[in-house]
Design a protein around this motif. Structure first.
Motif, short mmCIF file in Angstrom:
data_model
loop_
_atom_site.label_atom_id
_atom_site.label_comp_id
_atom_site.label_asym_id
_atom_site.label_seq_id
_atom_site.Cartn_x
_atom_site.Cartn_y
_atom_site.Cartn_z
N ILE A 1 0.84 -1.21 0.00
CA ILE A 1 0.00 0.00 0.00
C ILE A 1 0.87 1.25 0.00
O ILE A 1 0.61 2.21 -0.75
CB ILE A 1 -0.97 -0.01 1.20
N LEU A 2 1.91 1.27 0.83
CA LEU A 2 2.80 2.43 0.87
C LEU A 2 3.55 2.62 -0.45
O LEU A 2 3.75 3.75 -0.90
CB LEU A 2 3.79 2.29 2.03
N ALA A 3 3.95 1.53 -1.09
CA ALA A 3 4.62 1.63 -2.39
C ALA A 3 3.66 2.18 -3.44
O ALA A 3 4.05 2.97 -4.30
CB ALA A 3 5.17 0.28 -2.81
N MET A 4 2.39 1.77 -3.37
CA MET A 4 1.41 2.28 -4.32
C MET A 4 1.17 3.78 -4.10
O MET A 4 1.03 4.54 -5.06
CB MET A 4 0.10 1.49 -4.21
N LEU A 5 1.14 4.21 -2.84
CA LEU A 5 1.00 5.64 -2.55
C LEU A 5 2.21 6.43 -3.05
O LEU A 5 2.07 7.52 -3.60
CB LEU A 5 0.80 5.86 -1.05
N ALA A 6 3.40 5.87 -2.86
CA ALA A 6 4.61 6.53 -3.36
C ALA A 6 4.58 6.63 -4.88
O ALA A 6 4.97 7.65 -5.45
CB ALA A 6 5.85 5.77 -2.90
N ASP A 7 4.09 5.60 -5.53
CA ASP A 7 3.97 5.62 -6.99
C ASP A 7 2.95 6.67 -7.43
O ASP A 7 3.17 7.37 -8.42
CB ASP A 7 3.58 4.24 -7.50
N ALA A 8 1.86 6.78 -6.68
CA ALA A 8 0.85 7.79 -7.03
C ALA A 8 1.43 9.20 -6.91
O ALA A 8 1.18 10.05 -7.77
CB ALA A 8 -0.37 7.64 -6.12
N VAL A 9 2.23 9.44 -5.89
CA VAL A 9 2.88 10.75 -5.73
C VAL A 9 3.87 10.99 -6.87
O VAL A 9 3.95 12.09 -7.41
CB VAL A 9 3.58 10.85 -4.36
N ALA A 10 4.59 9.95 -7.25
CA ALA A 10 5.59 10.08 -8.31
C ALA A 10 4.95 10.37 -9.66
O ALA A 10 5.57 11.00 -10.52
CB ALA A 10 6.44 8.81 -8.40
N GLU A 11 3.72 9.94 -9.85
CA GLU A 11 3.05 10.12 -11.13
C GLU A 11 2.32 11.45 -11.26
O GLU A 11 1.79 11.76 -12.32
CB GLU A 11 2.06 8.97 -11.38
N VAL A 12 2.26 12.24 -10.20
CA VAL A 12 1.59 13.53 -10.25
C VAL A 12 2.35 14.43 -11.23
O VAL A 12 3.56 14.66 -11.06
CB VAL A 12 1.52 14.18 -8.85
N PRO A 13 1.68 14.93 -12.26
CA PRO A 13 2.41 15.70 -13.28
C PRO A 13 2.95 17.04 -12.78
O PRO A 13 3.89 17.57 -13.36
CB PRO A 13 1.37 15.91 -14.38
N VAL A 14 2.41 17.60 -11.72
CA VAL A 14 2.89 18.89 -11.23
C VAL A 14 3.99 18.73 -10.19
O VAL A 14 4.39 19.70 -9.55
CB VAL A 14 1.73 19.73 -10.63
N SER A 15 4.47 17.51 -10.04
CA SER A 15 5.53 17.26 -9.06
C SER A 15 6.78 18.06 -9.41
O SER A 15 7.12 18.26 -10.57
CB SER A 15 5.87 15.77 -9.05
N LEU A 16 7.47 18.52 -8.39
CA LEU A 16 8.69 19.30 -8.61
C LEU A 16 9.90 18.40 -8.83
O LEU A 16 11.00 18.90 -9.03
CB LEU A 16 8.94 20.20 -7.40
N ALA A 17 9.70 17.11 -8.79
CA ALA A 17 10.82 16.17 -8.93
C ALA A 17 10.53 15.18 -10.05
O ALA A 17 9.39 15.00 -10.47
CB ALA A 17 11.01 15.43 -7.62
N SER A 18 11.59 14.54 -10.50
CA SER A 18 11.41 13.49 -11.50
C SER A 18 10.67 12.32 -10.84
O SER A 18 10.68 12.18 -9.62
CB SER A 18 12.77 13.02 -12.00
N PRO A 19 10.03 11.46 -11.64
CA PRO A 19 9.29 10.33 -11.05
C PRO A 19 10.15 9.42 -10.18
O PRO A 19 9.71 8.99 -9.13
CB PRO A 19 8.75 9.58 -12.27
N VAL A 20 11.39 9.17 -10.59
CA VAL A 20 12.27 8.30 -9.79
C VAL A 20 12.57 8.96 -8.46
O VAL A 20 12.50 8.33 -7.40
CB VAL A 20 13.57 7.98 -10.56
N LYS A 21 12.93 10.22 -8.49
CA LYS A 21 13.26 10.95 -7.26
C LYS A 21 12.05 11.04 -6.34
O LYS A 21 12.16 10.83 -5.13
CB LYS A 21 13.77 12.34 -7.63
N ALA A 22 10.88 11.33 -6.89
CA ALA A 22 9.67 11.43 -6.08
C ALA A 22 9.30 10.08 -5.48
O ALA A 22 8.90 9.99 -4.31
CB ALA A 22 8.52 11.97 -6.92
N PHE A 23 9.44 9.00 -6.26
CA PHE A 23 9.12 7.67 -5.72
C PHE A 23 10.05 7.32 -4.58
O PHE A 23 9.61 6.85 -3.53
CB PHE A 23 9.21 6.60 -6.82
N LEU A 24 11.34 7.53 -4.75
CA LEU A 24 12.30 7.21 -3.69
C LEU A 24 12.09 8.08 -2.45
O LEU A 24 12.31 7.63 -1.33
CB LEU A 24 13.73 7.35 -4.19
N ALA A 25 11.66 9.30 -2.64
CA ALA A 25 11.44 10.20 -1.50
C ALA A 25 10.30 9.72 -0.62
O ALA A 25 10.33 9.91 0.59
CB ALA A 25 11.16 11.61 -2.00
N PHE A 26 9.31 9.09 -1.20
CA PHE A 26 8.14 8.65 -0.44
C PHE A 26 8.04 7.14 -0.31
O PHE A 26 7.08 6.63 0.29
CB PHE A 26 6.86 9.20 -1.08
#
Length: 111
Positions: free
Chosen positions: A38-63
């Protein structure tokens, strides 16, 4: 020294499992695996947000769920911004450590 310390810590943790049935162990591992998924899926959802200030890999690892050391190694290997990932993993720890005394002081009944 690090290997010896890890061995002794593992041995200490292992002693706590004396008397635990296989059913209890399977149930605990199953629940933990579900929480991790569940936490990995939430991290993936955050990483996929198009307005994220970080790249998808960086955002996924951060969360992403996981220990600080392991996520740090993954950030180094993947080329993600190490400071960004580490700060996102340390921030919740600092909030809990610094915020718990404040919350407990306000919740504690006055004598």
């Amino acid at each position: 020294m690090a290997a010896v310390a890890q061995f002794l810590i593992g041995l200490n943790i292992g002693f706590h499992y004396i008397g635990v049935t296989c059913r209890e162990l399977r149930r605990t591992i199953g629940v933990k695996a579900l929480i991790m998924l569940i936490l990995a899926m939430l991290a993936d959802a955050v990483a996929e947000v198009p307005v994220s200030l970080a790249s998808p890999v960086k955002a996924f690892l951060a969360f992403a769920p996981g220990a600080e050391a392991e996520v740090t190694v993954l950030a180094i290997v993947s080329g993600a911004n190490l400071a960004y990932v580490v700060v996102h993993h340390l921030a919740p720890i600092l909030v809990v450590i610094l915020g718990t005394p404040l919350v407990m002081r306000s919740v504690k009944p006055r004598a």
